[in-house]
Design a protein around this motif. Structure first.
Motif, PDB file in Angstrom:
ATOM      1  N   GLN A 120      80.927  -8.762 -25.880  1.00 62.04           N
ATOM      2  CA  GLN A 120      81.602  -7.471 -26.090  1.00 62.04           C
ATOM      3  C   GLN A 120      82.804  -7.302 -25.173  1.00 62.04           C
ATOM      4  O   GLN A 120      83.817  -6.734 -25.555  1.00 62.04           O
ATOM      5  CB  GLN A 120      80.612  -6.328 -25.834  1.00 62.04           C
ATOM      6  CG  GLN A 120      79.509  -6.239 -26.871  1.00 62.04           C
ATOM      7  CD  GLN A 120      78.504  -5.168 -26.508  1.00 62.04           C
ATOM      8  OE1 GLN A 120      78.795  -4.272 -25.710  1.00 62.04           O
ATOM      9  NE2 GLN A 120      77.311  -5.272 -27.081  1.00 62.04           N
ATOM     10  N   HIS A 121      82.653  -7.829 -23.968  1.00 62.95           N
ATOM     11  CA  HIS A 121      83.704  -7.583 -22.969  1.00 62.95           C
ATOM     12  C   HIS A 121      84.699  -8.721 -22.845  1.00 62.95           C
ATOM     13  O   HIS A 121      85.685  -8.585 -22.124  1.00 62.95           O
ATOM     14  CB  HIS A 121      83.056  -7.321 -21.605  1.00 62.95           C
ATOM     15  CG  HIS A 121      82.268  -6.056 -21.567  1.00 62.95           C
ATOM     16  ND1 HIS A 121      82.821  -4.837 -21.231  1.00 62.95           N
ATOM     17  CD2 HIS A 121      80.969  -5.813 -21.869  1.00 62.95           C
ATOM     18  CE1 HIS A 121      81.883  -3.899 -21.291  1.00 62.95           C
ATOM     19  NE2 HIS A 121      80.749  -4.473 -21.685  1.00 62.95           N
ATOM     20  N   LEU A 122      84.445  -9.821 -23.526  1.00 58.64           N
ATOM     21  CA  LEU A 122      85.290 -11.002 -23.334  1.00 58.64           C
ATOM     22  C   LEU A 122      86.745 -10.731 -23.686  1.00 58.64           C
ATOM     23  O   LEU A 122      87.659 -11.050 -22.918  1.00 58.64           O
ATOM     24  CB  LEU A 122      84.756 -12.180 -24.167  1.00 58.64           C
ATOM     25  CG  LEU A 122      85.474 -13.511 -23.966  1.00 58.64           C
ATOM     26  CD1 LEU A 122      85.388 -13.973 -22.515  1.00 58.64           C
ATOM     27  CD2 LEU A 122      84.875 -14.595 -24.874  1.00 58.64           C
ATOM     28  N   GLU A 123      86.945 -10.116 -24.833  1.00 60.30           N
ATOM     29  CA  GLU A 123      88.319  -9.851 -25.269  1.00 60.30           C
ATOM     30  C   GLU A 123      89.029  -8.949 -24.270  1.00 60.30           C
ATOM     31  O   GLU A 123      90.180  -9.170 -23.897  1.00 60.30           O
ATOM     32  CB  GLU A 123      88.319  -9.229 -26.666  1.00 60.30           C
ATOM     33  CG  GLU A 123      89.728  -9.096 -27.235  1.00 60.30           C
ATOM     34  CD  GLU A 123      89.728  -8.792 -28.723  1.00 60.30           C
ATOM     35  OE1 GLU A 123      88.642  -8.676 -29.316  1.00 60.30           O
ATOM     36  OE2 GLU A 123      90.837  -8.681 -29.284  1.00 60.30           O
ATOM     37  N   THR A 124      88.314  -7.928 -23.814  1.00 56.60           N
ATOM     38  CA  THR A 124      88.891  -7.005 -22.833  1.00 56.60           C
ATOM     39  C   THR A 124      89.259  -7.739 -21.555  1.00 56.60           C
ATOM     40  O   THR A 124      90.356  -7.576 -21.012  1.00 56.60           O
ATOM     41  CB  THR A 124      87.860  -5.894 -22.496  1.00 56.60           C
ATOM     42  OG1 THR A 124      87.345  -5.394 -23.710  1.00 56.60           O
ATOM     43  CG2 THR A 124      88.491  -4.786 -21.681  1.00 56.60           C
ATOM     44  N   MET A 125      88.329  -8.550 -21.102  1.00 62.45           N
ATOM     45  CA  MET A 125      88.573  -9.276 -19.842  1.00 62.45           C
ATOM     46  C   MET A 125      89.785 -10.191 -19.964  1.00 62.45           C
ATOM     47  O   MET A 125      90.574 -10.324 -19.029  1.00 62.45           O
ATOM     48  CB  MET A 125      87.335 -10.098 -19.465  1.00 62.45           C
ATOM     49  CG  MET A 125      86.181  -9.249 -18.990  1.00 62.45           C
ATOM     50  SD  MET A 125      84.826 -10.224 -18.292  1.00 62.45           S
ATOM     51  CE  MET A 125      84.169 -10.997 -19.736  1.00 62.45           C
ATOM     52  N   LEU A 126      89.937 -10.785 -21.119  1.00 63.56           N
ATOM     53  CA  LEU A 126      91.068 -11.705 -21.319  1.00 63.56           C
ATOM     54  C   LEU A 126      92.373 -10.924 -21.446  1.00 63.56           C
ATOM     55  O   LEU A 126      93.405 -11.329 -20.899  1.00 63.56           O
ATOM     56  CB  LEU A 126      90.838 -12.565 -22.567  1.00 63.56           C
ATOM     57  CG  LEU A 126      89.731 -13.599 -22.425  1.00 63.56           C
ATOM     58  CD1 LEU A 126      89.365 -14.208 -23.780  1.00 63.56           C
ATOM     59  CD2 LEU A 126      90.140 -14.695 -21.460  1.00 63.56           C
ATOM     60  N   THR A 127      92.298  -9.830 -22.160  1.00 59.49           N
ATOM     61  CA  THR A 127      93.506  -9.011 -22.339  1.00 59.49           C
ATOM     62  C   THR A 127      93.995  -8.484 -21.000  1.00 59.49           C
ATOM     63  O   THR A 127      95.188  -8.508 -20.693  1.00 59.49           O
ATOM     64  CB  THR A 127      93.204  -7.839 -23.298  1.00 59.49           C
ATOM     65  OG1 THR A 127      92.632  -8.366 -24.483  1.00 59.49           O
ATOM     66  CG2 THR A 127      94.468  -7.080 -23.647  1.00 59.49           C
ATOM     67  N   VAL A 128      93.042  -8.029 -20.205  1.00 64.20           N
ATOM     68  CA  VAL A 128      93.378  -7.517 -18.862  1.00 64.20           C
ATOM     69  C   VAL A 128      94.079  -8.595 -18.041  1.00 64.20           C
ATOM     70  O   VAL A 128      94.992  -8.329 -17.269  1.00 64.20           O
ATOM     71  CB  VAL A 128      92.093  -7.017 -18.156  1.00 64.20           C
ATOM     72  CG1 VAL A 128      92.324  -6.810 -16.667  1.00 64.20           C
ATOM     73  CG2 VAL A 128      91.612  -5.734 -18.798  1.00 64.20           C
ATOM     74  N   ARG A 129      93.666  -9.824 -18.283  1.00 59.32           N
ATOM     75  CA  ARG A 129      94.253 -10.927 -17.520  1.00 59.32           C
ATOM     76  C   ARG A 129      95.528 -11.460 -18.166  1.00 59.32           C
ATOM     77  O   ARG A 129      96.052 -12.502 -17.786  1.00 59.32           O
ATOM     78  CB  ARG A 129      93.220 -12.058 -17.381  1.00 59.32           C
ATOM     79  CG  ARG A 129      92.143 -11.735 -16.368  1.00 59.32           C
ATOM     80  CD  ARG A 129      90.931 -12.656 -16.513  1.00 59.32           C
ATOM     81  NE  ARG A 129      89.963 -12.458 -15.439  1.00 59.32           N
ATOM     82  CZ  ARG A 129      89.113 -11.447 -15.376  1.00 59.32           C
ATOM     83  NH1 ARG A 129      89.098 -10.530 -16.327  1.00 59.32           N
ATOM     84  NH2 ARG A 129      88.261 -11.335 -14.365  1.00 59.32           N
ATOM     85  N   GLY A 130      95.974 -10.802 -19.218  1.00 60.71           N
ATOM     86  CA  GLY A 130      97.274 -11.141 -19.801  1.00 60.71           C
ATOM     87  C   GLY A 130      97.249 -12.169 -20.905  1.00 60.71           C
ATOM     88  O   GLY A 130      98.282 -12.733 -21.266  1.00 60.71           O
ATOM     89  N   HIS A 131      96.081 -12.423 -21.474  1.00 57.36           N
ATOM     90  CA  HIS A 131      95.992 -13.415 -22.541  1.00 57.36           C
ATOM     91  C   HIS A 131      95.843 -12.726 -23.889  1.00 57.36           C
ATOM     92  O   HIS A 131      95.214 -11.670 -23.992  1.00 57.36           O
ATOM     93  CB  HIS A 131      94.784 -14.323 -22.316  1.00 57.36           C
ATOM     94  CG  HIS A 131      94.825 -15.030 -20.996  1.00 57.36           C
ATOM     95  ND1 HIS A 131      95.732 -16.016 -20.711  1.00 57.36           N
ATOM     96  CD2 HIS A 131      94.097 -14.846 -19.862  1.00 57.36           C
ATOM     97  CE1 HIS A 131      95.550 -16.434 -19.473  1.00 57.36           C
ATOM     98  NE2 HIS A 131      94.568 -15.728 -18.930  1.00 57.36           N
TER      99      HIS A 131
END
Lengths: 249, 393
Positions: free
Chosen positions: B345-356
């Motif tokens: 659930q959080h993977l996309e968010t975590m990646l987006t936050v990191r600029g990916h």
């Protein structure tokens, strides 16, 4: 542990059809050699009745029976012993032996003793013929025993040589061939009159003294030393993989 | 030989005391579906192994990072029975094993996976004491295998891939010989032989000549000789080789029943076999250990496997993201990630936050199978691609 491995190796040979066939053929050959030697001696005695004594029969038997037997073992021993280690490699047992809690010396000595005892049994059976003769004929037992001792030492050396070749090869027939070629080379060197290193190192040359009835300590030391060196090389080879990580390519 | 950075696979951690690989998990019956995605021309790459274990996880169920099996970590770890450190083996100029390290704990059934020629049998020979490594050490309990060889070997039972038997001997004679070689006291020998014959279902053939037995029974004899002295560590090199499906099932059941009181290492290239028998997996490729984790960590029973595609060739340490159990880089922007459900659930968010930028996040099947499939494809592709370039694989 060495005794257990020797006993096991003896059992392996006794279960092997090849070993039985080889032993049977050897007995036939030795019987034929013995009978032809005795027959020729009788013919010789008839033509020169007083020239040959009973002691001469012993010498005659040694020259015409025991000496050829030693040549036969130059072929028979490599064939009987080629499987000692190379057979384990072929049958995928070698790695199992390497993983067992036993030392290289126990493994190699056990194999050596087992194979040697099997061949000694064959020799012992053939000496029954001489023993039967001794009931009716006055033989030079000391001379015969000396020659037999030489033959046993000779067999030990050829066994150790084959064991070594078997340990450095994964194909038994290669071990047998290498052992036979080596022995044939030394036999040829001993047969030629030239003195040199090959003749000095030749087991056949040292066996010659025994066949003449000479019990020379130098010859005994030679056979024991050569056999010891070859067994040490076999031990070294066994440890090569499990101590030094060397494998046959 | 590929170097570490060319190969693949990343394991989140190898902190056994914390991750409890030594604690046997319930055997999981494989219910995996085939991977739908074509392996195509994917290229796998390795990530540097993270030094961050999953120690941050707590037993607090409110913490979304908590692993589903976090409660297991509270248990005392099982005794370590084998420790292999940085094993290197060369066959001539070929580097067969390169820096392989792992631990084995009592009760473990470790599946050693790898393609043909990956180095599985060589590793097992090293562990069995049949081949000394050129570098590295192996501890069997308290003993270093190559310094105290006799004592260490007493604790090992080894069954080579092809049955190491004397075909001209009877089953009972062969087992008696091996029992003698294993230094079993005479008083215990008869019971030990009877016991192992019963465990390996050899009662009906105990007096038969081994050479006359079927392949399945020969494999059982091979297994019986390895078990006869009740070793602490059982090393089985592809014990299912040459077995028919029925014998295969029997062999799996047999191995499953053996592992309760001893540690077993079991090599195979059959994923189904490993997932049905083992509770841990060690995957090696080109002589390097690229995966060491429990099946529980890798399974989709408590975890999910995500097929992740990003837009760019980003340098990202996915394995260190919270909730991620394992991450394998298939190609520059293509990943396989295993983690708990919250991680998904959080993977996309975590990646987006990191600029990916994420192109797709798709839940996929069995992580291990997918990795193995990618590995196989990559191996073949690389071989083909570099056949004329002189690149050493």
């Amino acid at each position: 542990m060495t005794a257990q491995i020797a006993l096991h190796e003896l059992r392996v040979l006794l279960r092997s059809p090849f070993a039985w066939i080889a032993a049977g053929l050897l007995q036939l050959l030795f019987g034929w050699l013995f009978l032809s030697a005795v027959e020729r001696y009788i013919q010789l005695q008839a033509t020169a009745a007083q020239q040959v004594s009973n002691g001469g029969l012993s010498s005659y038997l040694i020259v015409n029976f025991l000496a050829p037997v030693s040549v036969v073992f130059m072929v028979a021993t490599p064939l009987l012993c080629m499987q000692l280690v190379a057979g384990d490699k072929q049958a995928n047992r070698y790695n199992l032996f390497l993983s067992l809690p036993l030392s290289a010396a126990q493994f190699v000595l056990g194999k050596f003793i087992g194979a040697t005892l099997f061949q000694y049994a064959i020799v012992a059976l053939s000496t029954v013929l001489v023993a039967i003769l001794s009931f009716n004929v006055d033989l030079d037992i000391t001379h015969l025993m000396t020659a037999a001792l030489g033959l046993l030492l000779f067999i030990s050396t050829v066994t150790a040589l084959t064991l070594f070749y078997s340990s450095i090869s994964s194909r038994p027939i290669l071990a047998a061939f290498a052992s036979f070629v080596t022995m044939a080379l030394f036999w040829f060197a001993a047969a030629t009159s030239a003195d040199g290193f090959l003749k000095f190192a030749s087991p056949s040359a040292h066996l010659h003294s025994f066949m003449q009835g000479l019990l020379d300590s130098r010859d005994i030391v030679y056979f024991v030393t050569i056999t010891g060196i070859l067994l040490t090389l076999g031990i070294w080879r066994f440890d090569a993989q499990r101590v030094r990580g060397e494998t046959l390519q | 030989m590929k170097n570490t950075n060319e190969v693949l696979g990343v394991m989140k951690t190898d902190e056994p005391e914390l991750l409890t690989p030594g604690i046997p998990s319930a055997k999981k019956t494989s219910d995996k579906k085939p991977v739908a995605e074509k392996a195509g021309e994917m290229k796998t790459q390795v990530l540097p192994k993270t030094s961050t274990p999953i120690v941050g996880w707590t037993d607090d169920s409110s913490d979304w990072r908590a692993p589903p099996h976090a409660s297991i970590t509270a248990k005392a770890p099982a005794p370590k029975v084998l420790e292999a450190q940085n094993l290197d083996v060369f066959y001539g100029p070929n580097h067969i094993l390169s820096g392989v390290s792992f631990n084995l704990y009592q009760g473990d059934t470790l599946g050693l996976l790898g393609l043909n020629g990956a180095g599985k049998s060589t590793l097992l020979k090293v562990l069995a004491g049949a081949l000394a490594p050129h570098a590295g050490v192996v501890h069997i309990g308290e003993n270093e295998l190559y310094q105290n060889p006799i004592s260490a070997r007493m604790d090992i039972g080894y069954a080579p891939d092809k049955p190491a038997i004397y075909p001209e001997f009877r089953v009972i004679e062969f087992l008696k010989f091996i029992a003698t070689m294993r230094r079993l006291p005479k008083a215990e020998m008869k019971n030990a032989i009877d016991d192992v014959i019963e465990r390996c279902a050899l009662t009906g053939v105990r007096r038969r000549i081994i050479g006359n037995l079927s392949t399945g029974f020969k494999q059982r004899v091979n297994l019986a000789q390895a078990l006869i002295h009740s070793p602490r560590i059982l090393i089985l090199d592809e014990p299912a080789t040459g077995l028919d499906p029925v014998q295969l099932i029997e062999m799996r059941e047999l191995v499953s029943t053996l592992s309760a009181d001893q540690a077993t290492i079991f090599s195979s290239h059959d994923l189904h076999e490993v997932s049905s028998v083992c509770n841990r997996v060690l995957l090696i490729n080109d002589g390097q250990s690229i995966l060491d984790a429990s099946l529980e960590q890798l399974s989709n029973a408590n975890n999910v496997t995500i097929d992740l595609k990003l837009t760019n060739n980003a340098d990202i340490d996915l394995a260190n993201l919270p909730g991620v159990e394992a991450a394998c880089r298939i190609s520059a922007a293509h990943w396989l990630v295993t983690g708990n459900a919250m991680m998904k659930q959080h993977l996309e968010t975590m990646l987006t936050v990191r600029g990916h930028t994420v192109i797709s996040i798709t839940e996929t099947d069995n992580y291990l199978e997918t990795v193995f499939r990618q590995l196989s494809t990559t191996h073949n592709n690389v071989k083909t691609d570099t056949s004329n370039t002189g690149i050493e694989l």
